[in-house]
Scaffold this motif. Structure first.
Motif, PDB file in Angstrom:
ATOM      1  N   ARG A 430       0.866  -1.165   0.000  1.00 27.72           N
ATOM      2  CA  ARG A 430       0.000   0.000   0.000  1.00 27.72           C
ATOM      3  C   ARG A 430       0.906   1.218   0.000  1.00 27.72           C
ATOM      4  O   ARG A 430       1.511   1.551   1.008  1.00 27.72           O
ATOM      5  N   GLY A 431       1.002   1.842  -1.159  1.00 29.93           N
ATOM      6  CA  GLY A 431       1.973   2.912  -1.311  1.00 29.93           C
ATOM      7  C   GLY A 431       3.371   2.345  -1.202  1.00 29.93           C
ATOM      8  O   GLY A 431       3.740   1.389  -1.900  1.00 29.93           O
ATOM      9  N   ASN A 432       4.163   2.904  -0.301  1.00 31.68           N
ATOM     10  CA  ASN A 432       5.535   2.438  -0.116  1.00 31.68           C
ATOM     11  C   ASN A 432       5.675   1.458   1.035  1.00 31.68           C
ATOM     12  O   ASN A 432       6.795   1.116   1.423  1.00 31.68           O
ATOM     13  N   GLN A 433       4.532   1.031   1.586  1.00 32.75           N
ATOM     14  CA  GLN A 433       4.575   0.142   2.742  1.00 32.75           C
ATOM     15  C   GLN A 433       4.035  -1.237   2.402  1.00 32.75           C
ATOM     16  O   GLN A 433       3.082  -1.376   1.616  1.00 32.75           O
ATOM     17  N   LEU A 434       4.650  -2.246   3.015  1.00 35.08           N
ATOM     18  CA  LEU A 434       4.097  -3.596   2.990  1.00 35.08           C
ATOM     19  C   LEU A 434       3.277  -3.766   4.267  1.00 35.08           C
ATOM     20  O   LEU A 434       3.789  -3.549   5.374  1.00 35.08           O
ATOM     21  N   VAL A 435       2.001  -4.154   4.114  1.00 35.36           N
ATOM     22  CA  VAL A 435       1.122  -4.250   5.272  1.00 35.36           C
ATOM     23  C   VAL A 435       0.398  -5.590   5.260  1.00 35.36           C
ATOM     24  O   VAL A 435       0.278  -6.257   4.224  1.00 35.36           O
ATOM     25  N   ASN A 436      -0.097  -5.963   6.433  1.00 33.55           N
ATOM     26  CA  ASN A 436      -0.951  -7.129   6.553  1.00 33.55           C
ATOM     27  C   ASN A 436      -2.263  -6.811   5.858  1.00 33.55           C
ATOM     28  O   ASN A 436      -2.931  -5.822   6.184  1.00 33.55           O
ATOM     29  N   GLY A 458      23.761  -4.339   8.364  1.00 30.54           N
ATOM     30  CA  GLY A 458      22.347  -4.128   8.654  1.00 30.54           C
ATOM     31  C   GLY A 458      21.740  -3.014   7.830  1.00 30.54           C
ATOM     32  O   GLY A 458      20.598  -3.118   7.364  1.00 30.54           O
ATOM     33  N   LEU A 459      22.491  -1.941   7.630  1.00 32.30           N
ATOM     34  CA  LEU A 459      21.978  -0.833   6.833  1.00 32.30           C
ATOM     35  C   LEU A 459      21.768  -1.239   5.377  1.00 32.30           C
ATOM     36  O   LEU A 459      20.778  -0.837   4.749  1.00 32.30           O
ATOM     37  N   ARG A 460      22.675  -2.036   4.822  1.00 34.58           N
ATOM     38  CA  ARG A 460      22.509  -2.526   3.451  1.00 34.58           C
ATOM     39  C   ARG A 460      21.236  -3.377   3.350  1.00 34.58           C
ATOM     40  O   ARG A 460      20.464  -3.242   2.391  1.00 34.58           O
ATOM     41  N   TYR A 461      21.049  -4.256   4.330  1.00 33.92           N
ATOM     42  CA  TYR A 461      19.867  -5.130   4.304  1.00 33.92           C
ATOM     43  C   TYR A 461      18.594  -4.305   4.483  1.00 33.92           C
ATOM     44  O   TYR A 461      17.579  -4.556   3.824  1.00 33.92           O
ATOM     45  N   ALA A 462      18.648  -3.289   5.334  1.00 31.42           N
ATOM     46  CA  ALA A 462      17.482  -2.432   5.548  1.00 31.42           C
ATOM     47  C   ALA A 462      17.099  -1.696   4.268  1.00 31.42           C
ATOM     48  O   ALA A 462      15.908  -1.551   3.945  1.00 31.42           O
ATOM     49  N   GLN A 463      18.099  -1.231   3.511  1.00 32.53           N
ATOM     50  CA  GLN A 463      17.820  -0.554   2.244  1.00 32.53           C
ATOM     51  C   GLN A 463      17.135  -1.495   1.257  1.00 32.53           C
ATOM     52  O   GLN A 463      16.204  -1.105   0.539  1.00 32.53           O
ATOM     53  N   ALA A 464      17.610  -2.751   1.221  1.00 28.71           N
ATOM     54  CA  ALA A 464      16.998  -3.728   0.318  1.00 28.71           C
ATOM     55  C   ALA A 464      15.564  -4.038   0.737  1.00 28.71           C
ATOM     56  O   ALA A 464      14.662  -4.145  -0.117  1.00 28.71           O
ATOM     57  N   LEU A 465      15.328  -4.183   2.029  1.00 30.18           N
ATOM     58  CA  LEU A 465      13.973  -4.465   2.508  1.00 30.18           C
ATOM     59  C   LEU A 465      13.029  -3.303   2.217  1.00 30.18           C
ATOM     60  O   LEU A 465      11.836  -3.503   1.933  1.00 30.18           O
ATOM     61  N   LYS A 466      13.544  -2.097   2.304  1.00 31.79           N
ATOM     62  CA  LYS A 466      12.712  -0.922   2.055  1.00 31.79           C
ATOM     63  C   LYS A 466      12.174  -0.921   0.625  1.00 31.79           C
ATOM     64  O   LYS A 466      11.073  -0.400   0.364  1.00 31.79           O
ATOM     65  N   ARG A 467      12.902  -1.533  -0.299  1.00 25.72           N
ATOM     66  CA  ARG A 467      12.469  -1.578  -1.700  1.00 25.72           C
ATOM     67  C   ARG A 467      11.194  -2.386  -1.868  1.00 25.72           C
ATOM     68  O   ARG A 467      10.475  -2.210  -2.849  1.00 25.72           O
ATOM     69  N   ILE A 468      10.926  -3.300  -0.931  1.00 23.45           N
ATOM     70  CA  ILE A 468       9.665  -4.055  -1.020  1.00 23.45           C
ATOM     71  C   ILE A 468       8.680  -3.622   0.067  1.00 23.45           C
ATOM     72  O   ILE A 468       7.661  -4.285   0.296  1.00 23.45           O
ATOM     73  N   GLY A 469       8.973  -2.511   0.747  1.00 19.88           N
ATOM     74  CA  GLY A 469       8.014  -1.929   1.673  1.00 19.88           C
ATOM     75  C   GLY A 469       8.172  -2.319   3.122  1.00 19.88           C
ATOM     76  O   GLY A 469       7.307  -1.991   3.952  1.00 19.88           O
ATOM     77  N   GLU A 471      10.023  -1.903   6.661  1.00 21.25           N
ATOM     78  CA  GLU A 471      10.849  -0.949   7.388  1.00 21.25           C
ATOM     79  C   GLU A 471      11.654  -1.687   8.459  1.00 21.25           C
ATOM     80  O   GLU A 471      11.090  -2.256   9.395  1.00 21.25           O
ATOM     81  N   MET A 472      12.982  -1.676   8.317  1.00 20.27           N
ATOM     82  CA  MET A 472      13.846  -2.287   9.319  1.00 20.27           C
ATOM     83  C   MET A 472      14.592  -1.193  10.072  1.00 20.27           C
ATOM     84  O   MET A 472      15.190  -0.307   9.457  1.00 20.27           O
ATOM     85  N   THR A 473      14.565  -1.273  11.391  1.00 21.28           N
ATOM     86  CA  THR A 473      15.347  -0.369  12.219  1.00 21.28           C
ATOM     87  C   THR A 473      16.435  -1.165  12.923  1.00 21.28           C
ATOM     88  O   THR A 473      16.225  -2.318  13.303  1.00 21.28           O
ATOM     89  N   LEU A 474      17.596  -0.556  13.092  1.00 18.29           N
ATOM     90  CA  LEU A 474      18.717  -1.199  13.775  1.00 18.29           C
ATOM     91  C   LEU A 474      18.752  -0.745  15.225  1.00 18.29           C
ATOM     92  O   LEU A 474      18.602   0.446  15.513  1.00 18.29           O
ATOM     93  N   ARG A 475      18.917  -1.694  16.126  1.00 15.84           N
ATOM     94  CA  ARG A 475      18.944  -1.376  17.548  1.00 15.84           C
ATOM     95  C   ARG A 475      20.238  -1.911  18.160  1.00 15.84           C
ATOM     96  O   ARG A 475      20.267  -3.031  18.678  1.00 15.84           O
ATOM     97  N   PRO A 476      21.336  -1.124  18.106  1.00 18.32           N
ATOM     98  CA  PRO A 476      22.562  -1.562  18.784  1.00 18.32           C
ATOM     99  C   PRO A 476      22.355  -1.581  20.299  1.00 18.32           C
ATOM    100  O   PRO A 476      21.706  -0.685  20.857  1.00 18.32           O
ATOM    101  N   THR A 477      22.910  -2.578  20.972  1.00 22.30           N
ATOM    102  CA  THR A 477      22.818  -2.689  22.426  1.00 22.30           C
ATOM    103  C   THR A 477      24.194  -3.034  22.978  1.00 22.30           C
ATOM    104  O   THR A 477      25.064  -3.526  22.255  1.00 22.30           O
ATOM    105  N   ASP A 478      24.385  -2.799  24.287  1.00 17.32           N
ATOM    106  CA  ASP A 478      25.619  -3.274  24.900  1.00 17.32           C
ATOM    107  C   ASP A 478      25.484  -4.762  25.170  1.00 17.32           C
ATOM    108  O   ASP A 478      24.398  -5.345  25.069  1.00 17.32           O
ATOM    109  N   SER A 479      26.597  -5.411  25.511  1.00 13.95           N
ATOM    110  CA  SER A 479      26.607  -6.868  25.597  1.00 13.95           C
ATOM    111  C   SER A 479      25.647  -7.400  26.654  1.00 13.95           C
ATOM    112  O   SER A 479      24.957  -8.410  26.437  1.00 13.95           O
ATOM    113  N   SER A 480      25.547  -6.737  27.796  1.00 10.44           N
ATOM    114  CA  SER A 480      24.656  -7.210  28.860  1.00 10.44           C
ATOM    115  C   SER A 480      23.199  -7.114  28.431  1.00 10.44           C
ATOM    116  O   SER A 480      22.410  -8.052  28.637  1.00 10.44           O
TER     117      SER A 480
END
Length: 614
Positions: A430-436, A458-469, A471-480
């Motif tokens: 739907r537009g630029n989004q993939l929806v249920n 992750g950014l490369r993969y997110a760009q590729a996913l965006k092409r089919i609608g 949205e991937m966000t990256l969430r860096p965390t510390d080890s703990s």
């Protein structure tokens, strides 16, 4: 089944011991693959230098932090190297797969039906305070670990009881027969000092092995805890009067006077610290760094050595990749997971980021004879026939393959295939989004990272996913935080994996067994629940010989692949290492491991040349 260790089960009685245990031989070791390499009277492993000099410091590094010195429980983050202060019942050689020889236990005994296993402790075994290691220590340690670590509780689920059965003997009874791996994996049990943990600390406070602590614990191994700066530094000092230093399994090992681990916030800081000679040894897992980060005078002079080792790849199979959390509804359909594979352009990543150093993984047992290839036949086919109708039908007639993207045309074709699969699974653009299609909810993915290392990918993969609608966000965390969120299953997607031995067995249940999917701290990260996989895991565990084990493992591999539980990642057969040239190693290296620092030693002559013209 009853899972309380040390208590007789009311519902499932453990098989009784044979009336005369002397009917079964005491063994100096055990193996799951053929015959043991070393006889009972061997002097030392062939890959060690028995005359290696003792002395010097090996400085290593960790990324992130640590917050507990208690390794007996799954809570908290212990420091690297802590296993050096403890001994196990048995010792695993570095040149023999799935084998073990006596350490705390000088011998073991088990019957032909594998209904129990008995370990005879070495009467010389001692803690660092001089007190003997007792059968009571072994039983208590086993109970503590299986009661407080969900992973170990699951791993040892078929051990019905652990009992003291002699002055130096411990017997484990099983709730099943025919599982030939159980005596083997019991040899891996870490033994803790019951008297120390049941005592009090310097302030008179009772110790508690079920909680974290930064008090240096009492051990029995070749090293003891030295200096500790919480979260930053830990060192281990060689124990001069280590009770097992002259045992054949230890001759030529543990040559450094001190092992020191420094912790760094992230990989960038760590690399700079290495080049500044703040620590000595680093395994370089990032292709870009291997090629570009070590163009420094110390490498040109030969002070820093760059070398690759094949040993680790010989002794293990490997699957690493993007793991979607099947506990989230959006990942429950295998067509969705296959679509996510079509979007990943490995060939471009390899060309532009990885310097063509990697190969794509196409097996959960990649690099071994256990990997499924071609189409199933023979005994593997017969095992798969037992679950026909419960597994993808295509696996009987087609080999599993990953999508390939060699050029722009293939990339567009793969994205179209991904969209078609997502449409079949109930999604639409739907537009630029993939929806249920039913709820209108956008398809989003939070990709949780352990630090920043994976961000570029992750950014490369997110760009590729965006092409089919998507949205991937990256969430860096510390080890703990990363470890805790995985334990709590609080993620959409992670990049992780599993290393396999050449003789898979009970650990497969923890990796992908249905009952492990909801078990805290199990290694079933994705939450796989599949009755066909459970059935094949049982065939793996109860295989009567090597031929059946290989066939059953290939069947398991094939079913896992065809269900698309993981978007397979990449690997190299080489383990890349950079180290300051202060060390030497035996002429014969271990077959399956690099062996650092265990069988290497500090070389005074080499160390004296650091900084000099060579």
């Amino acid at each position: 089944m009853c899972v309380v260790v040390g208590v007789t089960c009311a519902l499932t009685a453990a098989p009784s011991l044979a009336s005369e245990n002397t009917d079964y031989p005491w063994r100096h070791g055990s193996t799951l693959l053929g015959e043991l390499k070393y006889p009972a009277d061997f002097e030392h492993y062939e890959y060690v230098n028995p005359d290696a000099p003792k002395g010097g410091v090996a400085r290593l590094a960790g990324t992130g932090t640590f917050d507990s010195l208690n390794i007996a429980i799954s809570r908290g983050t212990p420091p690297l190297g802590l296993l050096n202060i403890y001994d196990q019942l048995m010792s695993a050689p570095l040149d023999e797969a799935s084998a073990q020889y006596g350490l705390i236990a000088e011998a073991l005994q088990y019957p032909e039906d594998y209904s129990w296993a008995k370990f005879r402790l070495n009467p010389k075994a001692r803690w660092h305070d001089g007190q003997p290691i007792t059968p009571e220590d072994v039983v208590w340690s086993f109970e503590v670990q299986t009661e407080n670590d969900p992973h170990l509780k699951y791993y040892y689920r078929h051990v019905a009881s652990a009992e003291v059965t002699g002055e130096h003997e411990v017997t484990f009874k099983f709730d099943q027969t025919g599982n030939r791996e159980l005596p083997q994996i019991l040899g891996q049990v870490l033994v803790f000092p019951k008297h120390w943990w049941n005592g009090t600390d310097a302030e008179g406070n009772p110790r508690d092995i079920t909680t974290g602590t930064l008090e240096p614990p009492l051990g029995s191994g070749p090293y003891r805890v030295g200096k500790v700066v919480p979260g930053r530094t830990i060192s281990y000092e060689r124990v001069e009067d280590y009770w097992a230093k002259d045992l054949n399994v230890n001759v030529g090992k543990y040559n450094f006077d001190e092992l020191r681990y420094e912790y760094y916030r992230d990989e960038t800081v760590e690399i700079q610290a290495f080049k500044a000679d703040q620590f000595d040894w680093r395994i370089e897992a990032t292709a870009k760094n291997w090629v570009t980060a070590y163009d420094v005078p110390a490498v040109e002079r030969g002070d820093i050595i760059k070398e690759s080792f094949l040993q680790p790849a010989r002794g293990r199979g490997l699957m690493v990749g993007l793991i979607p959390n099947l506990r989230r509804d959006k990942f429950s359909d295998p067509r969705v997971r296959r679509a996510l594979n079509y979007v990943l352009n490995f060939e471009e990543l390899n060309r532009t980021i990885f310097f063509d150093l990697y190969n794509r993984i196409d097996s959960y047992f990649y690099g071994t004879e256990l990997a499924a290839t071609g189409v199933p036949e023979g005994l593997e086919l017969a095992i798969l026939e037992e679950v026909r109708g419960k597994v993808p039908e295509a696996l009987f007639s087609e080999p599993y393959t990953n999508p390939v993207t060699e050029d722009g045309r293939q990339e567009r074709d793969n994205l179209r295939k991904a969209l078609n699969l997502l449409k079949e699974a109930g999604y639409e653009r739907r537009g630029n989004q993939l929806v249920n299609a039913e709820t209108g909810e956008p398809f989003t993915i939070e990709f949780m990272l352990n630090g920043p290392r994976f961000e570029r990918i992750g950014l490369r993969y997110a760009q590729a996913l965006k092409r089919i609608g998507i949205e991937m966000t990256l969430r860096p965390t510390d080890s703990s935080q990363y470890v805790n969120r995985i334990r709590e299953r609080d993620f959409d997607m992670i990049y992780a994996g599993w290393a396999q031995s050449l003789s898979p067995g009970n650990e497969q249940r923890s990796f992908w067994g249905s009952s492990a999917a909801d078990t805290p701290s199990s290694l079933n990260y994705g939450g796989i629940k599949n009755a066909a996989i459970d059935h094949i895991i049982d065939r793996v565990i109860n295989a009567k010989d090597r031929e059946e084990l290989v066939a059953a493992t290939r069947a398991l591999d094939r079913v896992l692949l065809w269900n698309n539980y993981v978007i397979p990642g990449w690997t190299s057969a080489e383990t890349r290492v950079v180290h300051w040239d202060r060390f030497s190693h035996p002429e014969i290296m271990p077959k399956y491991y690099i062996g650092f620092p265990d069988v290497w030693w500090y070389d005074e002559a080499k160390a004296s040349q650091i900084g000099a013209s060579r």
